[in-house]
Design a protein around this motif. Structure first.
Motif, mmCIF file in Angstrom:
data_model
loop_
_atom_site.group_PDB
_atom_site.id
_atom_site.type_symbol
_atom_site.label_atom_id
_atom_site.label_comp_id
_atom_site.label_asym_id
_atom_site.label_seq_id
_atom_site.Cartn_x
_atom_site.Cartn_y
_atom_site.Cartn_z
ATOM 1 N N GLY A 41 0.402 -8.802 -1.990
ATOM 2 C CA GLY A 41 -0.598 -8.010 -2.675
ATOM 3 C C GLY A 41 -1.977 -8.606 -2.465
ATOM 4 O O GLY A 41 -2.118 -9.559 -1.712
ATOM 5 N N PRO A 42 -2.995 -8.062 -3.032
ATOM 6 C CA PRO A 42 -2.922 -7.058 -4.079
ATOM 7 C C PRO A 42 -2.478 -5.713 -3.521
ATOM 8 O O PRO A 42 -2.498 -5.492 -2.322
ATOM 9 N N GLY A 43 -2.097 -4.866 -4.431
ATOM 10 C CA GLY A 43 -1.657 -3.541 -4.052
ATOM 11 C C GLY A 43 -0.741 -2.979 -5.113
ATOM 12 O O GLY A 43 -0.772 -3.403 -6.269
ATOM 13 N N SER A 44 0.089 -2.066 -4.690
ATOM 14 C CA SER A 44 1.038 -1.434 -5.596
ATOM 15 C C SER A 44 1.989 -2.488 -6.163
ATOM 16 O O SER A 44 2.694 -3.164 -5.420
ATOM 17 N N PHE A 45 1.996 -2.624 -7.482
ATOM 18 C CA PHE A 45 2.869 -3.611 -8.121
ATOM 19 C C PHE A 45 4.323 -3.359 -7.753
ATOM 20 O O PHE A 45 5.059 -4.272 -7.380
ATOM 21 N N THR A 46 4.738 -2.100 -7.819
ATOM 22 C CA THR A 46 6.121 -1.763 -7.488
ATOM 23 C C THR A 46 6.401 -2.025 -6.013
ATOM 24 O O THR A 46 7.438 -2.603 -5.666
ATOM 25 N N GLY A 47 5.483 -1.624 -5.130
ATOM 26 C CA GLY A 47 5.672 -1.860 -3.703
ATOM 27 C C GLY A 47 5.786 -3.334 -3.372
ATOM 28 O O GLY A 47 6.645 -3.750 -2.584
ATOM 29 N N VAL A 48 4.936 -4.150 -3.970
ATOM 30 C CA VAL A 48 4.983 -5.593 -3.730
ATOM 31 C C VAL A 48 6.315 -6.156 -4.211
ATOM 32 O O VAL A 48 6.958 -6.947 -3.509
ATOM 33 N N ARG A 49 6.765 -5.750 -5.401
ATOM 34 C CA ARG A 49 8.058 -6.229 -5.923
ATOM 35 C C ARG A 49 9.203 -5.851 -5.007
ATOM 36 O O ARG A 49 10.110 -6.650 -4.758
ATOM 37 N N ILE A 50 9.181 -4.628 -4.474
ATOM 38 C CA ILE A 50 10.253 -4.176 -3.576
ATOM 39 C C ILE A 50 10.258 -5.017 -2.298
ATOM 40 O O ILE A 50 11.312 -5.461 -1.843
ATOM 41 N N SER B 76 0.840 -1.200 0.000
ATOM 42 C CA SER B 76 0.000 0.000 0.000
ATOM 43 C C SER B 76 0.875 1.251 0.000
ATOM 44 O O SER B 76 2.086 1.181 -0.176
ATOM 45 N N GLU B 77 0.253 2.393 0.231
ATOM 46 C CA GLU B 77 1.010 3.642 0.333
ATOM 47 C C GLU B 77 1.912 3.638 1.558
ATOM 48 O O GLU B 77 2.854 4.402 1.645
ATOM 49 N N ALA B 78 1.606 2.752 2.502
ATOM 50 C CA ALA B 78 2.420 2.644 3.713
ATOM 51 C C ALA B 78 3.511 1.610 3.513
ATOM 52 O O ALA B 78 3.399 0.698 2.702
ATOM 53 N N CYS B 79 4.559 1.778 4.277
ATOM 54 C CA CYS B 79 5.655 0.817 4.322
ATOM 55 C C CYS B 79 5.783 0.441 5.798
ATOM 56 O O CYS B 79 5.962 1.311 6.652
ATOM 57 N N SER B 80 5.640 -0.854 6.089
ATOM 58 C CA SER B 80 5.636 -1.296 7.480
ATOM 59 C C SER B 80 6.544 -2.491 7.668
ATOM 60 O O SER B 80 6.588 -3.390 6.821
ATOM 61 N N VAL B 81 7.247 -2.510 8.792
ATOM 62 C CA VAL B 81 8.047 -3.658 9.195
ATOM 63 C C VAL B 81 7.775 -3.912 10.670
ATOM 64 O O VAL B 81 7.499 -2.980 11.433
ATOM 65 N N ALA B 82 7.810 -5.172 11.054
ATOM 66 C CA ALA B 82 7.603 -5.517 12.461
ATOM 67 C C ALA B 82 8.444 -6.743 12.791
ATOM 68 O O ALA B 82 8.574 -7.658 11.976
ATOM 69 N N LEU B 83 9.007 -6.747 13.980
ATOM 70 C CA LEU B 83 9.816 -7.859 14.454
ATOM 71 C C LEU B 83 9.099 -8.493 15.634
ATOM 72 O O LEU B 83 8.721 -7.800 16.585
ATOM 73 N N PHE B 84 8.879 -9.816 15.543
ATOM 74 C CA PHE B 84 8.185 -10.581 16.579
ATOM 75 C C PHE B 84 9.116 -11.640 17.142
ATOM 76 O O PHE B 84 9.940 -12.190 16.414
ATOM 77 N N GLU B 85 8.945 -11.930 18.420
ATOM 78 C CA GLU B 85 9.639 -13.062 19.033
ATOM 79 C C GLU B 85 8.620 -13.807 19.888
ATOM 80 O O GLU B 85 7.907 -13.187 20.678
ATOM 81 N N ASP B 86 8.533 -15.118 19.698
ATOM 82 C CA ASP B 86 7.529 -15.935 20.383
ATOM 83 C C ASP B 86 6.120 -15.383 20.154
ATOM 84 O O ASP B 86 5.262 -15.449 21.027
ATOM 85 N N GLY B 87 5.876 -14.790 18.999
ATOM 86 C CA GLY B 87 4.567 -14.249 18.675
ATOM 87 C C GLY B 87 4.281 -12.883 19.273
ATOM 88 O O GLY B 87 3.239 -12.304 19.014
ATOM 89 N N ALA B 88 5.213 -12.354 20.065
ATOM 90 C CA ALA B 88 5.027 -11.037 20.694
ATOM 91 C C ALA B 88 5.790 -9.973 19.907
ATOM 92 O O ALA B 88 6.925 -10.201 19.472
ATOM 93 N N ARG C 51 5.129 7.042 -2.217
ATOM 94 C CA ARG C 51 6.226 6.511 -3.036
ATOM 95 C C ARG C 51 7.494 6.504 -2.195
ATOM 96 O O ARG C 51 7.575 7.156 -1.183
ATOM 97 N N GLY C 52 8.473 5.732 -2.639
ATOM 98 C CA GLY C 52 9.759 5.738 -1.940
ATOM 99 C C GLY C 52 10.011 4.509 -1.088
ATOM 100 O O GLY C 52 10.913 4.508 -0.264
ATOM 101 N N HIS C 53 9.228 3.461 -1.291
ATOM 102 C CA HIS C 53 9.436 2.230 -0.528
ATOM 103 C C HIS C 53 10.854 1.691 -0.703
ATOM 104 O O HIS C 53 11.465 1.215 0.247
ATOM 105 N N ALA C 54 11.386 1.771 -1.916
ATOM 106 C CA ALA C 54 12.715 1.224 -2.203
ATOM 107 C C ALA C 54 13.788 1.924 -1.374
ATOM 108 O O ALA C 54 14.736 1.283 -0.911
ATOM 109 N N GLU C 55 13.630 3.215 -1.166
ATOM 110 C CA GLU C 55 14.631 3.962 -0.400
ATOM 111 C C GLU C 55 14.462 3.797 1.102
ATOM 112 O O GLU C 55 15.427 3.934 1.860
ATOM 113 N N GLN C 56 13.256 3.513 1.566
ATOM 114 C CA GLN C 56 12.968 3.491 2.998
ATOM 115 C C GLN C 56 12.994 2.096 3.629
ATOM 116 O O GLN C 56 13.292 1.967 4.820
ATOM 117 N N LEU C 57 12.669 1.037 2.874
ATOM 118 C CA LEU C 57 12.465 -0.277 3.478
ATOM 119 C C LEU C 57 13.698 -0.822 4.193
ATOM 120 O O LEU C 57 13.612 -1.214 5.364
#
Length: 161
Positions: free
Chosen positions: A72-81, A22-34, A45-51
């Motif tokens: 996806g579905p979603g931004s083709f470029t974002g999904v590829r990145i 999507s327009e958002a770029c999100s990352v999350a780190l989990f350990e033991d499901g927490a 735009r700018g997922h490639a530079e920020q991820l």
């Protein structure tokens, strides 16, 4: 043998989640499901530079035993990145890599608070909306549709048992 958390990852293992469809770029780190740490930015735009810097900003630079990435579905470029980054990290870390449908993630978030069928609608490309129905267990009960906004709004919400 260790038990498995809800993502099918053995207890004591870390999982990195990546969402770039999507327009958002999100990352999350989990350990033991927490949840250990996360970063969420609405970029447009700018997922490639920020991820990669977002992942590097997580504890231990986001290193995980398993990686889950949106398909996806979603931004083709974002999904590829997202997929390219996840594949590179999985290779470097010898981590398990699996993808997940973006609308299924949204359905799972909605089902965390209730147990009844849900319809998920998300902004798509070219002015269309992606729509899909899920049962109370989070299983897709309709095919993914890409519809103009008026058709998506007029679409009946399907009742499923």
């Amino acid at each position: 043998m260790r038990g498995l958390c809800r993502w099918g990852i053995a207890a004591g293992m870390r999982m990195l989640g990546i969402e770039t469809a999507s327009e958002a770029c999100s990352v999350a780190l989990f350990e033991d499901g927490a949840l250990v740490a996360r970063d969420h930015r609405v970029l447009g735009r700018g997922h490639a530079e920020q991820l990669v810097p977002m992942i590097a900003g997580l504890p231990d630079k986001g290193r995980a035993d398993a990686i889950r990435v949106s398909l996806g579905p979603g931004s083709f470029t974002g999904v590829r990145i997202g997929i390219a980054t996840a594949r590179a990290l999985a290779f470097a870390w010898q981590a398990e890599l699996l993808g997940y449908p973006t609308l299924a993630l949204v359905a799972a978030m909605a089902l965390a608070d209730r147990r009844e069928p849900v319809s998920v609608c998300a902004t798509g490309g070219h002015g269309e909306w992606f729509v899909q129905d899920f049962d109370a267990a989070g299983v897709a009960t309709s095919e993914l549709e890409s519809l103009p906004p008026d058709a998506a709004a007029a679409r009946p919400v399907h009742e499923h048992i």
